[in-house]
Design a protein around this motif. Structure first.
Motif, PDB file in Angstrom:
ATOM      1  N   HIS A 223       1.723   7.076  -6.629  1.00  0.00           N
ATOM      2  CA  HIS A 223       0.827   8.218  -6.820  1.00  0.00           C
ATOM      3  C   HIS A 223       1.626   9.527  -6.794  1.00  0.00           C
ATOM      4  O   HIS A 223       1.339  10.443  -7.563  1.00  0.00           O
ATOM      5  N   ASP A 224       2.619   9.598  -5.915  1.00  0.00           N
ATOM      6  CA  ASP A 224       3.481  10.788  -5.876  1.00  0.00           C
ATOM      7  C   ASP A 224       4.242  10.943  -7.195  1.00  0.00           C
ATOM      8  O   ASP A 224       4.410  12.050  -7.708  1.00  0.00           O
ATOM      9  N   LEU A 225       4.695   9.820  -7.750  1.00  0.00           N
ATOM     10  CA  LEU A 225       5.387   9.866  -9.047  1.00  0.00           C
ATOM     11  C   LEU A 225       4.443  10.309 -10.155  1.00  0.00           C
ATOM     12  O   LEU A 225       4.823  11.071 -11.053  1.00  0.00           O
ATOM     13  N   GLU A 226       3.207   9.817 -10.108  1.00  0.00           N
ATOM     14  CA  GLU A 226       2.211  10.244 -11.104  1.00  0.00           C
ATOM     15  C   GLU A 226       2.019  11.754 -11.053  1.00  0.00           C
ATOM     16  O   GLU A 226       1.930  12.418 -12.086  1.00  0.00           O
ATOM     17  N   ARG A 227       1.953  12.277  -9.839  1.00  0.00           N
ATOM     18  CA  ARG A 227       1.791  13.725  -9.674  1.00  0.00           C
ATOM     19  C   ARG A 227       2.991  14.476 -10.263  1.00  0.00           C
ATOM     20  O   ARG A 227       2.831  15.485 -10.942  1.00  0.00           O
ATOM     21  N   LYS A 228       4.191  13.951 -10.005  1.00  0.00           N
ATOM     22  CA  LYS A 228       5.409  14.588 -10.514  1.00  0.00           C
ATOM     23  C   LYS A 228       5.428  14.618 -12.040  1.00  0.00           C
ATOM     24  O   LYS A 228       5.702  15.648 -12.662  1.00  0.00           O
TER      25      LYS A 228
ATOM     26  N   LYS B 238     -12.368   9.613  -5.436  1.00  0.00           N
ATOM     27  CA  LYS B 238     -11.627   9.363  -4.203  1.00  0.00           C
ATOM     28  C   LYS B 238     -11.094   7.930  -4.227  1.00  0.00           C
ATOM     29  O   LYS B 238     -11.816   6.999  -4.594  1.00  0.00           O
ATOM     30  N   MET B 239      -9.836   7.808  -3.804  1.00  0.00           N
ATOM     31  CA  MET B 239      -9.173   6.507  -3.878  1.00  0.00           C
ATOM     32  C   MET B 239      -8.686   6.053  -2.507  1.00  0.00           C
ATOM     33  O   MET B 239      -8.549   6.863  -1.581  1.00  0.00           O
ATOM     34  N   LYS B 240      -8.433   4.774  -2.410  1.00  0.00           N
ATOM     35  CA  LYS B 240      -7.910   4.192  -1.179  1.00  0.00           C
ATOM     36  C   LYS B 240      -6.786   3.234  -1.529  1.00  0.00           C
ATOM     37  O   LYS B 240      -6.907   2.435  -2.455  1.00  0.00           O
ATOM     38  N   SER B 241      -5.688   3.343  -0.786  1.00  0.00           N
ATOM     39  CA  SER B 241      -4.571   2.423  -0.990  1.00  0.00           C
ATOM     40  C   SER B 241      -4.173   1.853   0.366  1.00  0.00           C
ATOM     41  O   SER B 241      -3.119   2.175   0.911  1.00  0.00           O
ATOM     42  N   GLU B 242      -5.024   1.034   0.901  1.00  0.00           N
ATOM     43  CA  GLU B 242      -4.731   0.357   2.164  1.00  0.00           C
ATOM     44  C   GLU B 242      -5.555  -0.923   2.233  1.00  0.00           C
ATOM     45  O   GLU B 242      -6.678  -0.985   1.745  1.00  0.00           O
ATOM     46  N   PRO B 243      -4.988  -1.949   2.830  1.00  0.00           N
ATOM     47  CA  PRO B 243      -5.726  -3.219   2.930  1.00  0.00           C
ATOM     48  C   PRO B 243      -6.974  -3.073   3.793  1.00  0.00           C
ATOM     49  O   PRO B 243      -6.991  -2.317   4.763  1.00  0.00           O
TER      50      PRO B 243
ATOM     51  N   ALA C 289       0.832  -1.202   0.000  1.00  0.00           N
ATOM     52  CA  ALA C 289       0.000   0.000   0.000  1.00  0.00           C
ATOM     53  C   ALA C 289       0.869   1.256   0.000  1.00  0.00           C
ATOM     54  O   ALA C 289       0.584   2.228  -0.716  1.00  0.00           O
ATOM     55  N   LYS C 290       1.950   1.235   0.786  1.00  0.00           N
ATOM     56  CA  LYS C 290       2.872   2.376   0.811  1.00  0.00           C
ATOM     57  C   LYS C 290       3.558   2.545  -0.543  1.00  0.00           C
ATOM     58  O   LYS C 290       3.802   3.663  -1.002  1.00  0.00           O
ATOM     59  N   PHE C 291       3.858   1.425  -1.179  1.00  0.00           N
ATOM     60  CA  PHE C 291       4.459   1.477  -2.512  1.00  0.00           C
ATOM     61  C   PHE C 291       3.553   2.232  -3.485  1.00  0.00           C
ATOM     62  O   PHE C 291       4.006   3.113  -4.231  1.00  0.00           O
ATOM     63  N   TYR C 292       2.259   1.913  -3.456  1.00  0.00           N
ATOM     64  CA  TYR C 292       1.333   2.563  -4.375  1.00  0.00           C
ATOM     65  C   TYR C 292       1.132   4.041  -4.030  1.00  0.00           C
ATOM     66  O   TYR C 292       0.850   4.860  -4.906  1.00  0.00           O
ATOM     67  N   GLU C 293       1.289   4.385  -2.765  1.00  0.00           N
ATOM     68  CA  GLU C 293       1.219   5.802  -2.399  1.00  0.00           C
ATOM     69  C   GLU C 293       2.375   6.565  -3.037  1.00  0.00           C
ATOM     70  O   GLU C 293       2.208   7.695  -3.508  1.00  0.00           O
ATOM     71  N   GLU C 294       3.546   5.945  -3.046  1.00  0.00           N
ATOM     72  CA  GLU C 294       4.699   6.587  -3.690  1.00  0.00           C
ATOM     73  C   GLU C 294       4.523   6.626  -5.210  1.00  0.00           C
ATOM     74  O   GLU C 294       4.977   7.567  -5.866  1.00  0.00           O
TER      75      GLU C 294
ATOM     76  N   GLY D 220      -3.963  -3.186  -4.761  1.00  0.00           N
ATOM     77  CA  GLY D 220      -3.530  -1.859  -5.188  1.00  0.00           C
ATOM     78  C   GLY D 220      -4.623  -0.833  -4.958  1.00  0.00           C
ATOM     79  O   GLY D 220      -5.700  -1.143  -4.435  1.00  0.00           O
ATOM     80  N   PRO D 221      -4.357   0.420  -5.335  1.00  0.00           N
ATOM     81  CA  PRO D 221      -5.332   1.491  -5.113  1.00  0.00           C
ATOM     82  C   PRO D 221      -6.646   1.205  -5.838  1.00  0.00           C
ATOM     83  O   PRO D 221      -6.657   0.637  -6.931  1.00  0.00           O
TER      84      PRO D 221
END
Length: 375
Positions: free
Chosen positions: A89-94, A226-231, A82-87, A241-242
């Motif tokens: 998402h940060d890359l997507e934003r970049k 709205k999205m969720k990336s957590e089990p 889940a933390k991987f997919y959060e990062e 994944g998200p």
């Protein structure tokens, strides 16, 4: 007493019992000689004896304890994922920030605010050699047409109906568009994707930019996913994944008499006492693409949605994801149809492979072990 002893004395009963047993044996023999019945029975026995759950139940208590420890590790893996997919998402934003100048220029070319230079508009097709050979003939035809024309050559501004053409080309979108939606969508100038800011809950916004029109006053219509990336606490192993979990639309400021999401119907009412009849007008919902901006809300109070609502919500999420992942990044290819052709070719390839596998199954059973069900 004698009669009772004769009836219960069993000679006749014994004969009947033996006869029934013989018939049952014959029937059993006939059934067991049927290969299809035997195969079905064997399959049921295999399923009963080899299901994962039944196998686990046979394991010693100490082994089950270790399996539970593995599950604990698996839950921790899901949280790391889940933390991987959060990062991600940060890359997507970049990278969205890097794409945006190109998308801004795309909008300028589409709207006609900027004319591309010769270098920007140069494109070498795969059939360039054939085009070159046929060039002379084409030039002659063009020259003849120009000489014969008395009106000025049309030169429309930008690329007319660019986004509307995409809606028309893509089945997923065209199914949503009604005839009365079309003149409105012809005013659509751009679609943008905006990602949530750092530190904010994961989400993305679709922005539909319209030129001034006779239908509504909003320059931009928005849809937030709205999205969720957590089990899930109740089912952590289902995490893949998200996922989109809810969405919000916006209020469309329709001009008077232009709201295509409702229609006015006339209804007759009869007075119970006097018997007189009156006609009233009533507004009811109307099918329209612009209902996209008034989405069904996911249930947040613990109550489950009915099957139709679940399907509607899932379809909405799929469309939002398709805009974000496919339509916006590759708009020109959906306008020309090239992206659609690529999708069609991929689907046909899958079908062809499936038919080939079926052929292998009929020919050689030993090849079954090589088949990857995920391919």
């Amino acid at each position: 007493m004698a009669e009772n002893s004769l009836s219960d004395g069993s000679p006749a009963d014994s004969v009947e019992t033996a006869k029934n047993a013989s018939n049952t044996e014959k029937l059993t023999d006939q059934v067991m000689q049927n290969p299809q019945v035997l195969a079905a029975l064997q399959e049921r026995l295999d399923n009963v004896s080899h299901t994962p759950s039944s196998y686990i139940e046979t394991l010693p208590k100490a082994v089950k304890r270790r399996i539970n420890a593995l599950k604990q590790l698996q839950v921790k893996c899901a949280h790391i994922e889940a933390k991987f997919y959060e990062e991600v998402h940060d890359l997507e934003r970049k990278y969205a920030a890097l794409y945006q100048p190109l998308f801004d220029k795309r909008r300028e070319f589409i709207t006609g605010d900027v004319e591309p230079t010769d270098a920007e508009s140069a494109w070498h097709s795969e059939n360039e050699e054939e085009d070159k050979l046929a060039g002379d003939m084409k030039n002659k035809v063009v020259i003849a047409e120009k000489e014969a024309a008395t009106a000025e050559e049309l030169n429309p501004k930008g690329i007319p109906e660019f986004w509307f053409t995409i809606f028309r080309n893509v089945d997923m979108l065209s199914e949503l568009v009604q005839e009365y939606d079309e003149p409105i969508l012809k005013h659509l100038q751009d679609i943008k994707v905006k990602f949530s800011d750092p530190g904010q809950p994961m989400s993305f916004v679709l922005e539909f930019h319209f030129e001034p029109n006779d239908y509504f006053t909003n320059p931009v219509l928005t849809k937030t996913y709205k999205m969720k990336s957590e089990p899930d606490k109740a089912d952590p192993f289902s995490f893949e994944g998200p996922e989109i979990v809810d969405c919000d639309g916006c209020t469309i400021d329709w001009k008077k008499g232009k709201n295509v999401t409702v229609k006015t119907i006339k209804k007759k009412q009869k007075h119970k006492g006097r018997g007189t009849v009156r006609t009233i007008t009533k507004q009811v919902p109307n099918e329209s693409f612009f209902n996209f901006f008034s989405p069904l809300k996911a249930s947040g109070d613990g109550e489950s949605l009915d099957e139709d609502s679940e399907f509607t919500l899932a379809s909405d999420f799929e469309i939002g994801h398709f805009f974000r992942e496919r339509i916006v990044p590759r708009a020109v290819l959906y306008f020309t149809g090239e992206a659609i052709e690529d999708d069609d070719n991929f689907e046909e390839g899958e079908e062809g492979e499936e038919e080939e596998l079926e052929g292998d199954e009929e020919g050689e059973d030993e090849d079954d072990a090589d088949v990857n069900p995920k391919v």
